[in-house]
Scaffold this motif. Structure first.
Motif, PDB file in Angstrom:
ATOM      1  N   UNK A  72     -12.831  19.649   4.896  1.00  0.00           N
ATOM      2  CA  UNK A  72     -11.989  18.455   4.965  1.00  0.00           C
ATOM      3  C   UNK A  72     -11.336  18.180   3.613  1.00  0.00           C
ATOM      4  N   UNK A  73     -12.119  18.280   2.541  1.00  0.00           N
ATOM      5  CA  UNK A  73     -11.585  17.997   1.206  1.00  0.00           C
ATOM      6  C   UNK A  73     -10.512  19.015   0.835  1.00  0.00           C
ATOM      7  N   UNK A  74     -10.726  20.271   1.185  1.00  0.00           N
ATOM      8  CA  UNK A  74      -9.706  21.294   0.895  1.00  0.00           C
ATOM      9  C   UNK A  74      -8.381  20.954   1.572  1.00  0.00           C
ATOM     10  N   UNK A  75      -8.432  20.496   2.806  1.00  0.00           N
ATOM     11  CA  UNK A  75      -7.209  20.126   3.525  1.00  0.00           C
ATOM     12  C   UNK A  75      -6.503  18.970   2.821  1.00  0.00           C
ATOM     13  N   UNK A  76      -7.277  18.007   2.338  1.00  0.00           N
ATOM     14  CA  UNK A  76      -6.682  16.866   1.637  1.00  0.00           C
ATOM     15  C   UNK A  76      -6.127  17.285   0.277  1.00  0.00           C
ATOM     16  N   UNK A  77      -6.817  18.200  -0.400  1.00  0.00           N
ATOM     17  CA  UNK A  77      -6.341  18.685  -1.702  1.00  0.00           C
ATOM     18  C   UNK A  77      -4.996  19.395  -1.566  1.00  0.00           C
ATOM     19  N   UNK A  78      -4.798  20.072  -0.445  1.00  0.00           N
ATOM     20  CA  UNK A  78      -3.519  20.749  -0.208  1.00  0.00           C
ATOM     21  C   UNK A  78      -2.368  19.752  -0.088  1.00  0.00           C
ATOM     22  N   UNK A  79      -2.707  18.483   0.191  1.00  0.00           N
ATOM     23  CA  UNK A  79      -1.699  17.416   0.256  1.00  0.00           C
ATOM     24  C   UNK A  79      -1.589  16.669  -1.076  1.00  0.00           C
ATOM     25  N   UNK A  80      -2.415  17.079  -2.040  1.00  0.00           N
ATOM     26  CA  UNK A  80      -2.407  16.398  -3.326  1.00  0.00           C
ATOM     27  C   UNK A  80      -3.289  15.172  -3.365  1.00  0.00           C
ATOM     28  N   UNK A  81      -4.259  15.078  -2.458  1.00  0.00           N
ATOM     29  CA  UNK A  81      -5.117  13.893  -2.343  1.00  0.00           C
ATOM     30  C   UNK A  81      -6.581  14.287  -2.534  1.00  0.00           C
ATOM     31  N   UNK A  82      -7.286  13.528  -3.356  1.00  0.00           N
ATOM     32  CA  UNK A  82      -8.737  13.675  -3.457  1.00  0.00           C
ATOM     33  C   UNK A  82      -9.351  12.450  -2.778  1.00  0.00           C
ATOM     34  N   UNK A  83      -9.992  12.632  -1.617  1.00  0.00           N
ATOM     35  CA  UNK A  83     -10.557  11.481  -0.895  1.00  0.00           C
ATOM     36  C   UNK A  83     -11.643  10.785  -1.712  1.00  0.00           C
ATOM     37  N   UNK A  84     -11.786   9.495  -1.496  1.00  0.00           N
ATOM     38  CA  UNK A  84     -12.849   8.732  -2.154  1.00  0.00           C
ATOM     39  C   UNK A  84     -14.191   9.014  -1.479  1.00  0.00           C
ATOM     40  N   UNK A  85     -15.252   8.818  -2.225  1.00  0.00           N
ATOM     41  CA  UNK A  85     -16.593   8.927  -1.653  1.00  0.00           C
ATOM     42  C   UNK A  85     -17.082  10.336  -1.427  1.00  0.00           C
ATOM     43  N   UNK A  86     -16.426  11.335  -2.053  1.00  0.00           N
ATOM     44  CA  UNK A  86     -16.865  12.724  -1.888  1.00  0.00           C
ATOM     45  C   UNK A  86     -18.029  13.000  -2.838  1.00  0.00           C
ATOM     46  N   UNK A  87     -19.033  13.709  -2.361  1.00  0.00           N
ATOM     47  CA  UNK A  87     -20.208  14.045  -3.159  1.00  0.00           C
ATOM     48  C   UNK A  87     -19.785  14.774  -4.433  1.00  0.00           C
ATOM     49  N   UNK A  88     -20.381  14.392  -5.576  1.00  0.00           N
ATOM     50  CA  UNK A  88     -19.987  14.984  -6.859  1.00  0.00           C
ATOM     51  C   UNK A  88     -20.256  16.481  -6.905  1.00  0.00           C
ATOM     52  N   UNK A  89     -21.277  16.948  -6.214  1.00  0.00           N
ATOM     53  CA  UNK A  89     -21.566  18.384  -6.218  1.00  0.00           C
ATOM     54  C   UNK A  89     -20.499  19.147  -5.421  1.00  0.00           C
ATOM     55  N   UNK A  90     -19.923  18.485  -4.433  1.00  0.00           N
ATOM     56  CA  UNK A  90     -18.811  19.080  -3.690  1.00  0.00           C
ATOM     57  C   UNK A  90     -17.585  19.192  -4.589  1.00  0.00           C
ATOM     58  N   UNK A  91     -17.298  18.148  -5.363  1.00  0.00           N
ATOM     59  CA  UNK A  91     -16.163  18.169  -6.286  1.00  0.00           C
ATOM     60  C   UNK A  91     -16.340  19.266  -7.332  1.00  0.00           C
ATOM     61  N   UNK A  92     -17.556  19.367  -7.890  1.00  0.00           N
ATOM     62  CA  UNK A  92     -17.830  20.398  -8.892  1.00  0.00           C
ATOM     63  C   UNK A  92     -17.690  21.796  -8.294  1.00  0.00           C
ATOM     64  N   UNK A  93     -18.195  21.959  -7.069  1.00  0.00           N
ATOM     65  CA  UNK A  93     -18.085  23.259  -6.410  1.00  0.00           C
ATOM     66  C   UNK A  93     -16.643  23.657  -6.155  1.00  0.00           C
ATOM     67  N   UNK A  94     -15.785  22.694  -5.848  1.00  0.00           N
ATOM     68  CA  UNK A  94     -14.375  22.994  -5.603  1.00  0.00           C
ATOM     69  C   UNK A  94     -13.652  23.383  -6.888  1.00  0.00           C
ATOM     70  N   UNK A  95     -14.063  22.811  -8.014  1.00  0.00           N
ATOM     71  CA  UNK A  95     -13.480  23.230  -9.296  1.00  0.00           C
ATOM     72  C   UNK A  95     -13.824  24.683  -9.570  1.00  0.00           C
ATOM     73  N   UNK A  96     -15.089  25.046  -9.364  1.00  0.00           N
ATOM     74  CA  UNK A  96     -15.480  26.456  -9.550  1.00  0.00           C
ATOM     75  C   UNK A  96     -14.744  27.356  -8.563  1.00  0.00           C
ATOM     76  N   UNK A  97     -14.612  26.896  -7.323  1.00  0.00           N
ATOM     77  CA  UNK A  97     -13.929  27.695  -6.304  1.00  0.00           C
ATOM     78  C   UNK A  97     -12.473  27.915  -6.665  1.00  0.00           C
ATOM     79  N   UNK A  98     -11.848  26.918  -7.272  1.00  0.00           N
ATOM     80  CA  UNK A  98     -10.442  27.069  -7.646  1.00  0.00           C
ATOM     81  C   UNK A  98     -10.289  28.239  -8.619  1.00  0.00           C
ATOM     82  N   UNK A  99     -11.173  28.311  -9.615  1.00  0.00           N
ATOM     83  CA  UNK A  99     -11.118  29.420 -10.579  1.00  0.00           C
ATOM     84  C   UNK A  99     -11.480  30.748  -9.901  1.00  0.00           C
ATOM     85  N   UNK A 100     -12.497  30.709  -9.056  1.00  0.00           N
ATOM     86  CA  UNK A 100     -12.978  31.932  -8.411  1.00  0.00           C
ATOM     87  C   UNK A 100     -11.917  32.547  -7.499  1.00  0.00           C
ATOM     88  N   UNK A 101     -11.092  31.689  -6.864  1.00  0.00           N
ATOM     89  CA  UNK A 101     -10.125  32.182  -5.883  1.00  0.00           C
ATOM     90  C   UNK A 101      -8.737  32.460  -6.458  1.00  0.00           C
TER      91      UNK A 101
END
Length: 272
Positions: free
Chosen positions: A142-171
């Protein structure tokens, strides 16, 4: 006869009141239109006109979210800028992405700054095991879909946010250290060697590396709470900085990249 006289007096009084009202209304009209002759006629009634009504909108500009407080009827004229020229912000070249400057002057994808801002504002730097603990996958899609729109939803788990930062570099199509040979990275044994190697990186990769080093230094700076020192945070980021086909070679190389990152993190913390 007396009744008729009283009736005439009442009519005359009413006529006088109407005349006074008309004069006051007329003077107010002239004054509102800027007629200087009105001032000589005496006091005037302060009557505002419907055309004087103002509706004030306080509009601010945020470099991440664009115009804030813009009236609805004007929003189509200032559309949200797409975060990427492609349909996704993951796995694409930075050349196709919307960029912004961070506090250190690095031009990096805006989506990284958004993720970083939300991570920090939600206390992610103090969360134990941040960037090491893997979040559940329930939110990531869900967060990835929102990020593609330029939106970071509120209330997202911090470990999910951190994992997406690593994923951005990894991909990324190419790792940010892949523009220099692995042999040069392997030869980095001192802090000066690492600084010299950074100078060999292209502008885009150098900016991304500096942004990530400062991020990792922020994490290591909160080691007392998050249990993530410079070595730990460098270890979890290292595999995301390069791409190697052979798993064994990649594992060995990741150890050297970890040491490279750790030296730069410790240098940044000292300089602060």
């Amino acid at each position: 006869e007396m009744d008729k006289k009283d009736g005439r007096d009442q009519l005359n009084l009413l006529a006088i009141l109407v005349a006074l009202f008309r004069k006051s209304f007329y003077l107010a009209f002239k004054t509102d239109r800027g007629d200087p002759s009105a001032a000589a006629d005496g006091a005037v009634m302060e009557i505002g006109w419907p055309t004087d009504v103002e509706h004030v909108n306080h509009v601010t500009f945020d470099r991440f979210d664009g115009f804030l407080g813009l009236p609805v009827e004007f929003e189509p004229e200032v559309p949200r800028k797409a975060p990427s020229a492609s349909t996704t912000v993951f796995g694409v070249s930075t050349e196709s992405m919307q960029l912004s400057y961070d506090s250190h002057g690095n031009s990096v994808p805006t989506i990284l700054l958004l993720l970083q801002r939300h991570l920090y504002s939600q206390g992610g730097l103090q969360a134990e095991g941040i960037f090491r603990i893997t979040a559940g996958n329930s939110q990531e899609e869900y967060v990835r879909e929102e990020l593609n729109k330029g939106i970071v939803p509120d209330g997202i788990d911090v470990h999910c946010l951190a994992g997406l930062i690593k994923a951005w570099f990894r991909e990324l199509p190419n790792g940010i250290l892949d523009s220099v040979s692995s042999e040069k990275v392997m030869k980095c044994e001192t802090e000066d060697d690492c600084v010299a190697l950074v100078k060999l990186l292209p502008t885009t990769e150098a900016a991304l590396l500096d942004w990530s080093i400062n991020l990792m230094a922020d994490v290591a700076g909160e080691e007392r709470l998050n249990k993530m020192n410079s070595r730990n945070i460098a270890m979890v980021f290292a595999p995301n900085m390069t791409k190697m086909a052979d798993p064994l070679t990649a594992l060995m190389y990741a150890v050297q990249v970890m040491n490279f990152l750790r030296r730069l993190i410790e240098r940044t913390l000292r300089r602060r």
